[in-house]
Design a protein around this motif. Structure first.
Motif, PDB file in Angstrom:
ATOM      1  N   GLN A   1       0.843  -1.193   0.000  1.00  0.00           N
ATOM      2  CA  GLN A   1       0.000   0.000   0.000  1.00  0.00           C
ATOM      3  C   GLN A   1       0.884   1.250   0.000  1.00  0.00           C
ATOM      4  OE1 GLN A   1      -2.906   0.471   3.209  1.00  0.00           O
ATOM      5  NE2 GLN A   1      -4.235  -0.894   2.038  1.00  0.00           N
TER       6      GLN A   1
ATOM      7  N   LYS B   1      -6.533   8.731  -2.036  1.00  0.00           N
ATOM      8  CA  LYS B   1      -6.502   7.507  -2.839  1.00  0.00           C
ATOM      9  C   LYS B   1      -5.882   7.746  -4.221  1.00  0.00           C
ATOM     10  CE  LYS B   1     -10.376   5.499  -0.303  1.00  0.00           C
ATOM     11  NZ  LYS B   1     -11.746   4.926  -0.373  1.00  0.00           N
TER      12      LYS B   1
ATOM     13  N   THR C   1      -7.029   7.942   3.016  1.00  0.00           N
ATOM     14  CA  THR C   1      -6.520   6.567   3.085  1.00  0.00           C
ATOM     15  C   THR C   1      -6.276   6.119   4.524  1.00  0.00           C
ATOM     16  OG1 THR C   1      -4.254   7.358   3.006  1.00  0.00           O
ATOM     17  CG2 THR C   1      -5.271   6.815   0.904  1.00  0.00           C
TER      18      THR C   1
ATOM     19  N   PHE D   1      -6.051   4.547   8.088  1.00  0.00           N
ATOM     20  CA  PHE D   1      -6.475   3.217   8.521  1.00  0.00           C
ATOM     21  C   PHE D   1      -7.361   3.314   9.751  1.00  0.00           C
ATOM     22  CE2 PHE D   1      -5.917  -0.696  10.999  1.00  0.00           C
ATOM     23  CZ  PHE D   1      -6.197  -1.648  10.040  1.00  0.00           C
TER      24      PHE D   1
ATOM     25  N   ASP E   1      -6.545  -0.732  -4.729  1.00  0.00           N
ATOM     26  CA  ASP E   1      -6.921  -1.779  -3.795  1.00  0.00           C
ATOM     27  C   ASP E   1      -8.433  -1.965  -3.881  1.00  0.00           C
ATOM     28  OD1 ASP E   1      -6.679  -3.706  -1.853  1.00  0.00           O
ATOM     29  OD2 ASP E   1      -5.616  -2.420  -0.413  1.00  0.00           O
TER      30      ASP E   1
ATOM     31  N   LYS F   1     -13.173  -4.091   1.593  1.00  0.00           N
ATOM     32  CA  LYS F   1     -13.059  -5.257   2.479  1.00  0.00           C
ATOM     33  C   LYS F   1     -14.415  -5.927   2.624  1.00  0.00           C
ATOM     34  CE  LYS F   1      -9.279  -4.554   5.654  1.00  0.00           C
ATOM     35  NZ  LYS F   1      -8.861  -3.695   6.745  1.00  0.00           N
TER      36      LYS F   1
ATOM     37  N   ASN G   1     -13.861   1.605   2.448  1.00  0.00           N
ATOM     38  CA  ASN G   1     -12.806   2.567   2.805  1.00  0.00           C
ATOM     39  C   ASN G   1     -11.486   2.276   2.084  1.00  0.00           C
ATOM     40  OD1 ASN G   1     -14.369   4.082   4.472  1.00  0.00           O
ATOM     41  ND2 ASN G   1     -13.645   3.146   6.377  1.00  0.00           N
ATOM     42  N   ARG G   2     -11.164   0.999   1.917  1.00  0.00           N
ATOM     43  CA  ARG G   2      -9.892   0.654   1.281  1.00  0.00           C
ATOM     44  C   ARG G   2      -9.990   0.689  -0.247  1.00  0.00           C
ATOM     45  NH1 ARG G   2      -7.592  -5.153   2.726  1.00  0.00           N
ATOM     46  NH2 ARG G   2      -8.808  -5.600   0.872  1.00  0.00           N
TER      47      ARG G   2
ATOM     48  N   VAL H   1      -7.535   2.764  -2.711  1.00  0.00           N
ATOM     49  CA  VAL H   1      -6.213   3.118  -2.158  1.00  0.00           C
ATOM     50  C   VAL H   1      -5.147   2.593  -3.122  1.00  0.00           C
ATOM     51  CG1 VAL H   1      -4.602   2.655  -0.253  1.00  0.00           C
ATOM     52  CG2 VAL H   1      -7.016   3.110   0.234  1.00  0.00           C
TER      53      VAL H   1
ATOM     54  N   GLN I   1      -1.720  -4.789   9.572  1.00  0.00           N
ATOM     55  CA  GLN I   1      -2.799  -3.942   9.059  1.00  0.00           C
ATOM     56  C   GLN I   1      -3.035  -4.164   7.572  1.00  0.00           C
ATOM     57  OE1 GLN I   1      -2.066   0.150  10.073  1.00  0.00           O
ATOM     58  NE2 GLN I   1      -2.250  -0.203  12.264  1.00  0.00           N
TER      59      GLN I   1
ATOM     60  N   SER J   1      -0.940  -3.555   5.063  1.00  0.00           N
ATOM     61  CA  SER J   1      -0.284  -2.629   4.130  1.00  0.00           C
ATOM     62  C   SER J   1       0.682  -3.360   3.211  1.00  0.00           C
ATOM     63  CB  SER J   1       0.506  -1.559   4.861  1.00  0.00           C
ATOM     64  OG  SER J   1      -0.189  -1.088   5.954  1.00  0.00           O
TER      65      SER J   1
END
Lengths: 95, 480
Positions: free
Chosen positions: B20, B26, B33, B35, B133, B136, B151-152, B155, B195, B197
């Motif tokens: 990441q 993003k 971005t 976390f 990315d 989730k 949210n991800r 990214v 996490q 990344s």
């Protein structure tokens, strides 16, 4: 190039479009016609021609790295058929 | 190499690492971005693929990819193209991922990997490309529903593909650690595997030495170095067993089951393999100028290999110590602050010895060290000027670690100053000699080993504060 029914069925499945069995042959013919039309381009010699990626002479526009968007969860979820605790809820996806 | 019933087999491993990118926003939208936010709180209409929304590339993400490419000694492509990779999954709202297929931003490179036994191996980089990315999916929140957090989604990721140059699990682990270190030095990825990344897909095949490559299996999303190594060992053994029983390896995507330590087939992904890539009509090709690339090159930080060479050549550290110190940028920085204006070897010994020992016991990283580099330096100064003996210094260090206070304050408070004053030590020596007349006789009669006894007695009388060198000198003189 001619597409058989199995290929048409596979293309439909990859695009998640439901196609009835009786429509497969007709669609196969239509797609074959389109492919045949595109294939005519193969007759042109393009050995020394670079790919044309855009008809405008410009560089890709770039954005500064700054947070300027987001933080409107309700709007993002607004059209979702179902949501809960801020998540989209969709039919179970089995791994 | 692994042993099979029919002889030895060679394992061939290639890794795809998804890293990441460190950026505020993003890759193609202005959403954050960061976390750990509330679900879907960092989603723009672009990320949610609302009709009519267009991607605009984040200049910093491009720069980070180029910087990483340069850090991997790789070719930077002046012209690269974004493509759509088509597949359906609920955490991918547009039903395609913007990625780079035939023309990635970074081409071939090379990483030097340091192995446990002190040797090095070179691992080729095939390419690095920029991509988005996905979001989730949570499958365990509800018996018959999947929860999706975007949210991800969007990214920036760098997919870093190695050549199939790795031959065993240890090399694979060392490669990931080195890659992670380079990314962290560059500041292009935080390398945090917990996490997510940094995530890893592992390609494994086996062959008899000298034969051409066997059919490979891809193990998806393995998220720690240890799991990567377990997955490789399990998968290689599985393939050897199949081949030796006369079977064939089926090229497929597999999952690593961390609880059972096995890999298993992931049939659901099979049909999705037809990604139908095509250039994204929303994005023009990415064209980079020579000046742009050279400006980033000029701005590169000192990387682990360069730092290691400098520690060895300019500071006189051993290869091994230098290697340990440069593994983490934070450790190297800490060491350099301790060593500033002091003996580098002594500084290295304290950092890799006593400090690492205590930090390990406490389960802490260098960032949490209660002893600051300045305070550790202060302790070394007190040894260098003779105030503290080695033994006392260790005692003071223990207290520094517990209390976080500087060495000088502890020495002051506990009156630990080493006694180097010859007059004071002489009187202690005299007392010890007169109290042990019988031992002195024995010593003079040739029982040399007793010398240590006298040193011990004097040290004890001084409560450990006498300078051992001065004690030795005076004793030798007095005992003749």
């Amino acid at each position: 190039m001619s597409l058989d029914k199995a290929t048409v069925s596979r293309i439909a499945r990859l695009a998640r479009i439901r196609v009835a069995d009786e429509d497969l042959e007709r669609l196969g013919n239509e797609l074959s016609n389109i492919l045949g039309w595109v294939e005519q381009l193969n007759e042109v010699n393009t050995d020394d021609v670079p790919p044309l990626t855009s008809v405008v002479e410009m560089q890709i526009p770039q954005r500064r790295d700054a947070v300027t968007d987001g933080a409107y969860r309700d709007k993002v979820l607004g059209n979702a058929p179902e949501s809960e605790e801020g998540f989209f809820v969709v039919p179970k996806v089995v791994e | 190499m692994i042993e099979g019933a029919t002889g030895r087999w060679e394992i061939v491993i290639g890794l795809e690492v998804h890293a990441q990118v460190v950026s505020e926003a993003k890759l193609f939208s202005g959403a954050s971005t960061a976390f750990g936010a509330e679900p879907n709180a960092q989603v723009s209409f672009v990320d949610a693929a609302m009709p009519g929304m267009l991607p605009v590339i984040n200049e910093t993400c491009v720069e980070q990819a180029v910087r990483t490419g340069l850090g991997l000694n790789a070719e930077i492509n002046r012209h690269s193209v974004f493509d759509r990779k088509n597949y359906f999954y609920p955490d991918l709202p547009p039903n395609y991922q913007i990625s780079q297929y035939k023309q990635p931003v970074v081409g071939e490179g090379m990483v030097t990997v340091d192995l446990e036994d002190g040797s090095v191996c070179e691992v080729g980089i095939e390419r690095l490309h920029l991509e988005q990315d996905a979001g989730k999916s949570l499958h365990d929140q509800h018996p018959d529903a999947t929860y999706v957090d975007l949210n991800r989604a969007g990214v920036a990721l760098m997919e870093i593909v190695s050549k199939p140059d790795l031959r065993n699990a240890d090399q694979a682990g060392a490669y990931i650690r080195k890659l992670r270190a380079i990314l962290r030095y560059l500041g292009t990825c935080d390398g945090n595997m917990e996490q997510g990344s940094l995530r890893c897909d592992v390609n494994v095949s086996v062959r008899k030495p000298g034969e051409s490559l066997g059919t490979r299996c891809e193990i998806k999303n393995v998220n720690s170095v240890r799991f990567v190594q377990q997955a490789i060992d399990y998968e290689a053994r599985r393939q050897v067993d199949i081949l030796e029983e006369g079977g064939e390896i089926e090229q497929e995507t597999r999952l690593f089951d961390a609880e059972r330590g096995v890999t298993r087939s992931m049939r659901s992904k099979e049909e999705a393999h037809d990604y139908r890539y095509f250039p994204d009509p929303d994005l023009l090709p990415l064209v980079l100028s020579e000046d742009y690339i050279e400006a980033i090159r000029a701005d590169l930080p000192e990387l682990p290999d360069q730092k290691k060479t400098r520690f060895v050549e300019s500071l006189g550290l051993s290869e091994y110590d230098a290697g340990v110190l440069v593994t983490e940028k934070e450790v190297a920085d800490f060491f350099e602050r301790v060593a500033d204006g002091r003996d580098a070897k002594t500084a290295s010994n304290w950092v890799t010895g006593d400090l690492f020992g205590r930090l390990n016991d406490a389960g802490q990283g260098i960032a949490e060290s209660p002893v600051s580099p300045e305070n550790l330096g202060g302790l070394i100064d007190l040894m260098a000027d003779g105030t503290l003996s080695g033994r006392l210094a260790k005692e003071v260090f223990d207290e520094m670690f517990t209390s976080g206070r500087p060495a000088s304050a502890i020495v002051e408070e506990r009156d630990l100053k080493q006694v180097s004053d010859t007059g004071e030590i002489e009187s202690l020596v005299d007392t010890v000699i007169s109290d042990n007349a019988d031992k002195v006789e024995e010593y003079k009669a040739g029982k040399d080993k007793l010398f240590g006894f006298f040193v011990g007695q004097v040290m004890k009388a001084s409560q450990g504060k006498a300078n051992p060198k001065v004690v030795n000198d005076i004793l030798r003189e007095k005992l003749g």
